[in-house]
Design a protein around this motif. Sequence first.
Motif, PDB file in Angstrom:
ATOM      1  N   LEU A  20     -27.046 -51.821  82.678  1.00 23.48           N
ATOM      2  CA  LEU A  20     -26.113 -50.703  82.533  1.00 23.48           C
ATOM      3  C   LEU A  20     -25.660 -50.542  81.087  1.00 23.48           C
ATOM      4  N   LEU A  21     -25.309 -51.661  80.462  1.00 25.56           N
ATOM      5  CA  LEU A  21     -24.853 -51.620  79.072  1.00 25.56           C
ATOM      6  C   LEU A  21     -25.994 -51.198  78.147  1.00 25.56           C
ATOM      7  N   ALA A  22     -27.197 -51.688  78.393  1.00 21.95           N
ATOM      8  CA  ALA A  22     -28.345 -51.314  77.566  1.00 21.95           C
ATOM      9  C   ALA A  22     -28.627 -49.826  77.680  1.00 21.95           C
ATOM     10  N   GLU A  23     -28.576 -49.292  78.889  1.00 28.69           N
ATOM     11  CA  GLU A  23     -28.845 -47.861  79.072  1.00 28.69           C
ATOM     12  C   GLU A  23     -27.774 -47.008  78.397  1.00 28.69           C
ATOM     13  N   GLY A  24     -26.518 -47.400  78.523  1.00 27.04           N
ATOM     14  CA  GLY A  24     -25.445 -46.670  77.848  1.00 27.04           C
ATOM     15  C   GLY A  24     -25.601 -46.710  76.340  1.00 27.04           C
ATOM     16  N   THR A  25     -25.966 -47.870  75.821  1.00 29.80           N
ATOM     17  CA  THR A  25     -26.168 -48.016  74.380  1.00 29.80           C
ATOM     18  C   THR A  25     -27.347 -47.176  73.911  1.00 29.80           C
ATOM     19  N   ARG A  26     -28.442 -47.190  74.671  1.00 29.21           N
ATOM     20  CA  ARG A  26     -29.613 -46.362  74.328  1.00 29.21           C
ATOM     21  C   ARG A  26     -29.264 -44.876  74.348  1.00 29.21           C
ATOM     22  N   THR A  27     -28.484 -44.465  75.335  1.00 31.16           N
ATOM     23  CA  THR A  27     -28.087 -43.061  75.444  1.00 31.16           C
ATOM     24  C   THR A  27     -27.293 -42.631  74.216  1.00 31.16           C
ATOM     25  N   LEU A  28     -26.358 -43.460  73.801  1.00 28.17           N
ATOM     26  CA  LEU A  28     -25.569 -43.127  72.612  1.00 28.17           C
ATOM     27  C   LEU A  28     -26.442 -43.102  71.368  1.00 28.17           C
ATOM     28  N   ALA A  29     -27.343 -44.051  71.240  1.00 25.55           N
ATOM     29  CA  ALA A  29     -28.231 -44.096  70.071  1.00 25.55           C
ATOM     30  C   ALA A  29     -29.128 -42.857  70.030  1.00 25.55           C
ATOM     31  N   ALA A  30     -29.587 -42.400  71.181  1.00 19.42           N
ATOM     32  CA  ALA A  30     -30.444 -41.206  71.232  1.00 19.42           C
ATOM     33  C   ALA A  30     -29.702 -39.952  70.790  1.00 19.42           C
ATOM     34  N   GLU A  31     -28.391 -39.967  70.891  1.00 20.31           N
ATOM     35  CA  GLU A  31     -27.567 -38.833  70.460  1.00 20.31           C
ATOM     36  C   GLU A  31     -27.107 -38.992  69.015  1.00 20.31           C
ATOM     37  N   ASP A  32     -27.662 -39.959  68.320  1.00 19.95           N
ATOM     38  CA  ASP A  32     -27.328 -40.232  66.915  1.00 19.95           C
ATOM     39  C   ASP A  32     -25.848 -40.523  66.695  1.00 19.95           C
TER      40      ASP A  32
END
Length: 67
Positions: A20-32
């Motif tokens: 869950l934390l990895a997916e949230g972090t990836r989502t934020l990173a994808a939005e720059d």
Amino acid sequence: MIAYLGVVPEHRGHGYVDGLLAEGTRTLAAEDVPRNRAATDLGNVPMAKAFARAGYVNFERAINMAW
């Protein structure tokens, strides 16, 4: 920011928080998002360990008091 993340008691201990934390972090990173920070209570050792496993750095502590 990831404002709240939780795993219901009957599903704890299976490592779901890491995904869950990895997916949230990836989502934020994808939005720059330029900076992603997270916080937990000092007593929430499992969440603090999850942040450490995900690469989050402990840089500060805060004490919030209410009357």
